[in-house]
Design a protein around this motif. Structure first.
Motif, PDB file in Angstrom:
ATOM      1  N   ASP A 150      34.242  -0.945  55.351  1.00 19.67           N
ATOM      2  CA  ASP A 150      35.700  -0.798  56.014  1.00 19.67           C
ATOM      3  C   ASP A 150      36.710  -1.302  55.093  1.00 19.67           C
ATOM      4  O   ASP A 150      37.590  -1.957  55.567  1.00 19.67           O
ATOM      5  N   CYS A 151      36.372  -1.788  53.596  1.00 22.13           N
ATOM      6  CA  CYS A 151      37.296  -2.346  52.963  1.00 22.13           C
ATOM      7  C   CYS A 151      38.376  -1.429  52.616  1.00 22.13           C
ATOM      8  O   CYS A 151      38.549  -0.805  51.575  1.00 22.13           O
ATOM      9  N   ILE A 152      39.411  -1.109  53.524  1.00 19.10           N
ATOM     10  CA  ILE A 152      40.293  -0.078  53.266  1.00 19.10           C
ATOM     11  C   ILE A 152      41.692  -0.841  53.094  1.00 19.10           C
ATOM     12  O   ILE A 152      42.288  -1.484  54.062  1.00 19.10           O
ATOM     13  N   GLY A 153      42.100  -0.729  52.088  1.00 17.30           N
ATOM     14  CA  GLY A 153      43.313  -1.435  51.482  1.00 17.30           C
ATOM     15  C   GLY A 153      43.253  -2.860  51.100  1.00 17.30           C
ATOM     16  O   GLY A 153      42.122  -3.557  51.483  1.00 17.30           O
ATOM     17  N   PRO A 154      44.115  -3.272  50.095  1.00 18.88           N
ATOM     18  CA  PRO A 154      43.680  -4.645  49.462  1.00 18.88           C
ATOM     19  C   PRO A 154      44.267  -5.657  50.384  1.00 18.88           C
ATOM     20  O   PRO A 154      45.064  -6.503  50.173  1.00 18.88           O
ATOM     21  N   HIS A 155      43.301  -6.155  51.421  1.00 19.28           N
ATOM     22  CA  HIS A 155      43.789  -7.197  52.289  1.00 19.28           C
ATOM     23  C   HIS A 155      42.936  -8.462  52.201  1.00 19.28           C
ATOM     24  O   HIS A 155      41.730  -8.432  52.026  1.00 19.28           O
ATOM     25  N   TYR A 156      43.345  -9.399  52.199  1.00 19.80           N
ATOM     26  CA  TYR A 156      42.969 -10.872  51.693  1.00 19.80           C
ATOM     27  C   TYR A 156      41.868 -11.216  52.828  1.00 19.80           C
ATOM     28  O   TYR A 156      40.785 -11.855  52.564  1.00 19.80           O
ATOM     29  N   ALA A 157      41.928 -10.598  53.951  1.00 17.31           N
ATOM     30  CA  ALA A 157      40.695 -11.010  55.008  1.00 17.31           C
ATOM     31  C   ALA A 157      39.534 -10.538  54.550  1.00 17.31           C
ATOM     32  O   ALA A 157      38.454 -11.206  54.649  1.00 17.31           O
ATOM     33  N   ILE A 187      33.499 -13.796  50.496  1.00 16.76           N
ATOM     34  CA  ILE A 187      33.397 -14.996  50.005  1.00 16.76           C
ATOM     35  C   ILE A 187      32.237 -15.633  50.926  1.00 16.76           C
ATOM     36  O   ILE A 187      31.598 -16.467  50.443  1.00 16.76           O
ATOM     37  N   GLU A 188      32.717 -15.793  52.176  1.00 17.92           N
ATOM     38  CA  GLU A 188      31.732 -16.268  53.203  1.00 17.92           C
ATOM     39  C   GLU A 188      30.313 -15.737  53.140  1.00 17.92           C
ATOM     40  O   GLU A 188      29.540 -16.489  53.190  1.00 17.92           O
ATOM     41  N   ILE A 189      30.434 -14.479  53.112  1.00 17.93           N
ATOM     42  CA  ILE A 189      29.171 -13.730  52.905  1.00 17.93           C
ATOM     43  C   ILE A 189      28.107 -14.261  51.558  1.00 17.93           C
ATOM     44  O   ILE A 189      26.933 -14.641  51.712  1.00 17.93           O
ATOM     45  N   CYS A 190      28.864 -14.289  50.773  1.00 17.35           N
ATOM     46  CA  CYS A 190      28.459 -14.814  49.100  1.00 17.35           C
ATOM     47  C   CYS A 190      27.689 -16.096  49.552  1.00 17.35           C
ATOM     48  O   CYS A 190      26.550 -16.517  48.930  1.00 17.35           O
ATOM     49  N   ARG A 191      28.477 -17.184  50.135  1.00 15.95           N
ATOM     50  CA  ARG A 191      28.160 -18.519  49.991  1.00 15.95           C
ATOM     51  C   ARG A 191      27.132 -18.795  50.685  1.00 15.95           C
ATOM     52  O   ARG A 191      26.176 -19.652  50.564  1.00 15.95           O
ATOM     53  N   ASP A 209      38.958  -3.917  43.504  1.00 14.43           N
ATOM     54  CA  ASP A 209      39.751  -5.286  43.418  1.00 14.43           C
ATOM     55  C   ASP A 209      39.112  -6.251  44.324  1.00 14.43           C
ATOM     56  O   ASP A 209      39.082  -7.304  44.100  1.00 14.43           O
ATOM     57  N   ILE A 210      38.636  -5.989  45.627  1.00  7.86           N
ATOM     58  CA  ILE A 210      38.392  -6.611  46.590  1.00  7.86           C
ATOM     59  C   ILE A 210      37.197  -7.414  46.020  1.00  7.86           C
ATOM     60  O   ILE A 210      36.821  -8.570  46.237  1.00  7.86           O
ATOM     61  N   PRO A 218      46.050 -18.317  45.404  1.00 11.38           N
ATOM     62  CA  PRO A 218      47.274 -18.415  44.696  1.00 11.38           C
ATOM     63  C   PRO A 218      47.355 -17.182  43.811  1.00 11.38           C
ATOM     64  O   PRO A 218      48.589 -16.943  42.959  1.00 11.38           O
ATOM     65  N   TYR A 219      46.124 -16.535  43.272  1.00 13.37           N
ATOM     66  CA  TYR A 219      46.266 -15.343  42.163  1.00 13.37           C
ATOM     67  C   TYR A 219      46.642 -14.120  42.931  1.00 13.37           C
ATOM     68  O   TYR A 219      47.064 -13.386  42.156  1.00 13.37           O
ATOM     69  N   LEU A 220      46.559 -14.309  44.229  1.00 15.35           N
ATOM     70  CA  LEU A 220      47.024 -12.830  44.929  1.00 15.35           C
ATOM     71  C   LEU A 220      48.399 -13.104  45.320  1.00 15.35           C
ATOM     72  O   LEU A 220      49.168 -12.159  45.402  1.00 15.35           O
ATOM     73  N   ASP A 221      48.730 -14.016  45.837  1.00 19.01           N
ATOM     74  CA  ASP A 221      50.265 -14.278  46.500  1.00 19.01           C
ATOM     75  C   ASP A 221      50.404 -15.662  46.644  1.00 19.01           C
ATOM     76  O   ASP A 221      49.806 -16.543  47.114  1.00 19.01           O
ATOM     77  N   LYS A 222      51.685 -16.293  46.126  1.00 25.71           N
ATOM     78  CA  LYS A 222      51.789 -17.567  45.911  1.00 25.71           C
ATOM     79  C   LYS A 222      52.116 -18.180  47.528  1.00 25.71           C
ATOM     80  O   LYS A 222      52.116 -19.426  47.666  1.00 25.71           O
ATOM     81  N   ASN A 223      52.322 -17.365  48.358  1.00 25.16           N
ATOM     82  CA  ASN A 223      52.489 -17.634  49.839  1.00 25.16           C
ATOM     83  C   ASN A 223      51.585 -17.829  50.508  1.00 25.16           C
ATOM     84  O   ASN A 223      51.242 -18.517  51.711  1.00 25.16           O
ATOM     85  N   LEU A 224      50.129 -17.455  50.029  1.00 24.15           N
ATOM     86  CA  LEU A 224      48.864 -17.530  50.682  1.00 24.15           C
ATOM     87  C   LEU A 224      48.304 -19.077  50.472  1.00 24.15           C
ATOM     88  O   LEU A 224      48.336 -19.489  49.269  1.00 24.15           O
ATOM     89  N   THR A 225      47.752 -19.551  51.478  1.00 24.52           N
ATOM     90  CA  THR A 225      46.978 -20.659  51.405  1.00 24.52           C
ATOM     91  C   THR A 225      45.474 -20.397  51.988  1.00 24.52           C
ATOM     92  O   THR A 225      45.413 -19.736  53.063  1.00 24.52           O
ATOM     93  N   TYR A 226      44.598 -20.888  51.320  1.00 19.73           N
ATOM     94  CA  TYR A 226      42.986 -20.825  51.927  1.00 19.73           C
ATOM     95  C   TYR A 226      42.565 -21.834  50.977  1.00 19.73           C
ATOM     96  O   TYR A 226      42.243 -22.208  49.826  1.00 19.73           O
TER      97      TYR A 226
END
Length: 143
Positions: free
Chosen positions: A82-89, A95-99, A116-117, A133-141
């Motif tokens: 269900d990865c519809i659209g380039p959403h950071y979620a 990443i959580e699944i991979c780790r 892209d995802i 930071p590579y996706l949006d300078k305003n995102l923090t994670y």
């Protein structure tokens, strides 16, 4: 992949273009048996994440062909559907699944957003990088 800029050899009169060399070792297989190359491309990896969208990957048979090849070769897979659209979620969830499952390879199945995802998940899961930071300078994670 390598990209090399030679700043000393750039066109001094035109700063809009630099000379560069770009090389990427990518193998692309087309055709009915393209999926059969998957085990050789995975090169012994045993845990894979499949990233796909809203259902076309299952309707057109791509998902089943990939899963069949993974099953036949004893490769474990995890789904991020269900990865519809380039959403950071989706990136964070992948990443959580991979780790948490020692995923060694991320495979995007479908269109642009899935690809892209998948690339951002692979980047973020490998080595603990924070890709926000590579996706949006305003995102923090926190990685």
């Amino acid at each position: 992949m390598a990209a090399v800029l030679d700043k000393d050899k750039t066109n001094k009169a035109n700063y809009t273009c630099s000379n560069f060399h770009f090389q990427t070792p990518i193998n692309v297989y087309f055709g009915k048996d393209a999926v059969s190359h998957l085990p050789e491309l995975l090169n012994g990896k045993k845990n894979v994440l499949l990233v796909y969208g809203g259902g076309s990957a299952k309707r057109n048979g791509a998902y089943d062909a990939i899963v069949s090849e993974l099953q036949a070769n004893g490769i474990r897979w995890f789904d991020l559907p269900d990865c519809i659209g380039p959403h950071y979620a989706f990136v964070k969830k992948g990443i959580e699944i991979c780790r948490s499952n020692n995923v060694e390879c991320v495979i995007g199945i479908g269109g642009c957003s899935c690809m892209d995802i998948a690339k951002m998940i692979a980047f973020g899961a490998n080595g603990g990088y924070c890709c926000a930071p590579y996706l949006d300078k305003n995102l923090t994670y926190q990685a």
